[in-house]
Design a protein around this motif. Structure first.
Motif, PDB file in Angstrom:
ATOM      1  N   VAL A 107       0.867  -1.171   0.000  1.00  0.00           N
ATOM      2  CA  VAL A 107       0.000   0.000   0.000  1.00  0.00           C
ATOM      3  C   VAL A 107       0.906   1.225   0.000  1.00  0.00           C
ATOM      4  O   VAL A 107       1.800   1.342   0.845  1.00  0.00           O
ATOM      5  CB  VAL A 107      -0.940   0.013   1.228  1.00  0.00           C
ATOM      6  CG1 VAL A 107      -1.836   1.243   1.210  1.00  0.00           C
ATOM      7  CG2 VAL A 107      -1.784  -1.259   1.268  1.00  0.00           C
ATOM      8  N   THR A 167       1.558   4.187   1.096  1.00  0.00           N
ATOM      9  CA  THR A 167       1.320   5.181   2.130  1.00  0.00           C
ATOM     10  C   THR A 167       2.505   6.137   2.194  1.00  0.00           C
ATOM     11  O   THR A 167       3.569   5.880   1.639  1.00  0.00           O
ATOM     12  CB  THR A 167       1.120   4.497   3.493  1.00  0.00           C
ATOM     13  OG1 THR A 167       2.246   3.638   3.756  1.00  0.00           O
ATOM     14  CG2 THR A 167      -0.150   3.668   3.523  1.00  0.00           C
ATOM     15  N   ALA A 225      -5.378  -0.212   8.967  1.00  0.00           N
ATOM     16  CA  ALA A 225      -6.239   0.066   7.807  1.00  0.00           C
ATOM     17  C   ALA A 225      -7.017   1.372   7.973  1.00  0.00           C
ATOM     18  O   ALA A 225      -7.300   2.046   6.976  1.00  0.00           O
ATOM     19  CB  ALA A 225      -7.194  -1.094   7.575  1.00  0.00           C
ATOM     20  N   PHE A 241      -5.385   4.282   6.154  1.00  0.00           N
ATOM     21  CA  PHE A 241      -5.279   4.333   4.696  1.00  0.00           C
ATOM     22  C   PHE A 241      -6.188   5.433   4.151  1.00  0.00           C
ATOM     23  O   PHE A 241      -7.372   5.489   4.467  1.00  0.00           O
ATOM     24  CB  PHE A 241      -5.674   3.000   4.055  1.00  0.00           C
ATOM     25  CG  PHE A 241      -4.767   1.844   4.365  1.00  0.00           C
ATOM     26  CD1 PHE A 241      -3.465   2.030   4.798  1.00  0.00           C
ATOM     27  CD2 PHE A 241      -5.220   0.552   4.211  1.00  0.00           C
ATOM     28  CE1 PHE A 241      -2.632   0.956   5.068  1.00  0.00           C
ATOM     29  CE2 PHE A 241      -4.400  -0.535   4.474  1.00  0.00           C
ATOM     30  CZ  PHE A 241      -3.101  -0.329   4.899  1.00  0.00           C
ATOM     31  N   THR A 290      -5.652   5.802  -2.321  1.00  0.00           N
ATOM     32  CA  THR A 290      -4.252   5.382  -2.184  1.00  0.00           C
ATOM     33  C   THR A 290      -4.006   4.159  -3.060  1.00  0.00           C
ATOM     34  O   THR A 290      -4.823   3.230  -3.094  1.00  0.00           O
ATOM     35  CB  THR A 290      -3.933   5.044  -0.707  1.00  0.00           C
ATOM     36  OG1 THR A 290      -4.144   6.215   0.082  1.00  0.00           O
ATOM     37  CG2 THR A 290      -2.513   4.565  -0.531  1.00  0.00           C
ATOM     38  N   TRP A 318      -2.572   0.602  -4.345  1.00  0.00           N
ATOM     39  CA  TRP A 318      -2.188  -0.681  -3.749  1.00  0.00           C
ATOM     40  C   TRP A 318      -1.887  -1.660  -4.870  1.00  0.00           C
ATOM     41  O   TRP A 318      -2.323  -1.497  -6.005  1.00  0.00           O
ATOM     42  CB  TRP A 318      -3.297  -1.213  -2.829  1.00  0.00           C
ATOM     43  CG  TRP A 318      -4.546  -1.624  -3.566  1.00  0.00           C
ATOM     44  CD1 TRP A 318      -5.611  -0.828  -3.875  1.00  0.00           C
ATOM     45  CD2 TRP A 318      -4.841  -2.915  -4.114  1.00  0.00           C
ATOM     46  NE1 TRP A 318      -6.549  -1.548  -4.582  1.00  0.00           N
ATOM     47  CE2 TRP A 318      -6.107  -2.837  -4.743  1.00  0.00           C
ATOM     48  CE3 TRP A 318      -4.166  -4.128  -4.148  1.00  0.00           C
ATOM     49  CZ2 TRP A 318      -6.695  -3.919  -5.379  1.00  0.00           C
ATOM     50  CZ3 TRP A 318      -4.765  -5.208  -4.781  1.00  0.00           C
ATOM     51  CH2 TRP A 318      -6.010  -5.095  -5.378  1.00  0.00           C
ATOM     52  N   ILE A 346      -7.395   2.342  -2.904  1.00  0.00           N
ATOM     53  CA  ILE A 346      -8.216   2.161  -1.710  1.00  0.00           C
ATOM     54  C   ILE A 346      -9.502   2.962  -1.911  1.00  0.00           C
ATOM     55  O   ILE A 346      -9.474   4.110  -2.352  1.00  0.00           O
ATOM     56  CB  ILE A 346      -7.486   2.684  -0.449  1.00  0.00           C
ATOM     57  CG1 ILE A 346      -6.165   1.940  -0.222  1.00  0.00           C
ATOM     58  CG2 ILE A 346      -8.405   2.659   0.770  1.00  0.00           C
ATOM     59  CD1 ILE A 346      -6.294   0.526   0.255  1.00  0.00           C
ATOM     60  N   ARG A 378     -12.523   4.172   0.351  1.00  0.00           N
ATOM     61  CA  ARG A 378     -13.043   4.287   1.716  1.00  0.00           C
ATOM     62  C   ARG A 378     -14.566   4.234   1.693  1.00  0.00           C
ATOM     63  O   ARG A 378     -15.213   4.892   0.876  1.00  0.00           O
ATOM     64  CB  ARG A 378     -12.600   5.612   2.355  1.00  0.00           C
ATOM     65  CG  ARG A 378     -11.124   5.825   2.511  1.00  0.00           C
ATOM     66  CD  ARG A 378     -10.413   5.005   3.524  1.00  0.00           C
ATOM     67  NE  ARG A 378     -11.111   4.754   4.749  1.00  0.00           N
ATOM     68  CZ  ARG A 378     -10.548   4.107   5.770  1.00  0.00           C
ATOM     69  NH1 ARG A 378      -9.299   3.706   5.689  1.00  0.00           N
ATOM     70  NH2 ARG A 378     -11.215   3.869   6.851  1.00  0.00           N
TER      71      ARG A 378
END
Length: 122
Positions: free
Chosen positions: A56, A58, A83, A86, A90, A92, A113, A115
């Protein structure tokens, strides 16, 4: 339009919701069977010695989570405390790392990602 030199990895959003552990099972299937019409999903065990990673992107550094591989399952679990941090959109990727010197890492599937904190399922 140009044609890629080889097939790019599949692309999917990875749904994450506040206070929920992220658990993903990257199941391996025979790509030849899946290409049939209609597709046939024949499980294909991961090769001995292969490792799987969910990376991921980040900040300030990417995070890597190793999969537990059993037969045709590569299960990654990320605790909710991690998590929850995140950010939406983002990047991954799920990589397979084959044992060689140096290792050969192949991106199998990637995306962003997504959400779902407080949002209804659509």
């Amino acid at each position: 339009m140009t044609t890629p030199l080889f097939d790019p990895p599949d692309n999917h959003p990875l749904p994450v919701s506040w206070h929920g552990d992220l658990v993903v099972d990257f199941e391996s299937y025979d790509p030849d069977d899946a290409a049939q019409d209609p597709p046939v999903w024949t499980p294909l065990d991961y090769e001995p010695g292969v490792r799987g990673y969910l990376d991921v992107k980040t900040e300030p550094l990417p995070q890597r989570f190793e999969a537990v591989i059993t037969d045709h399952h590569a299960v990654v679990k990320v605790e909710s405390e991690v998590a929850d941090e995140f950010k939406n959109r983002t990047l991954w990727v799920f990589l397979l790392s084959y044992p060689s010197a140096p290792t050969t890492e192949i991106p199998v599937v990637n995306g962003v990602i997504d959400r779902y904190d407080g949002k209804p399922r659509t």
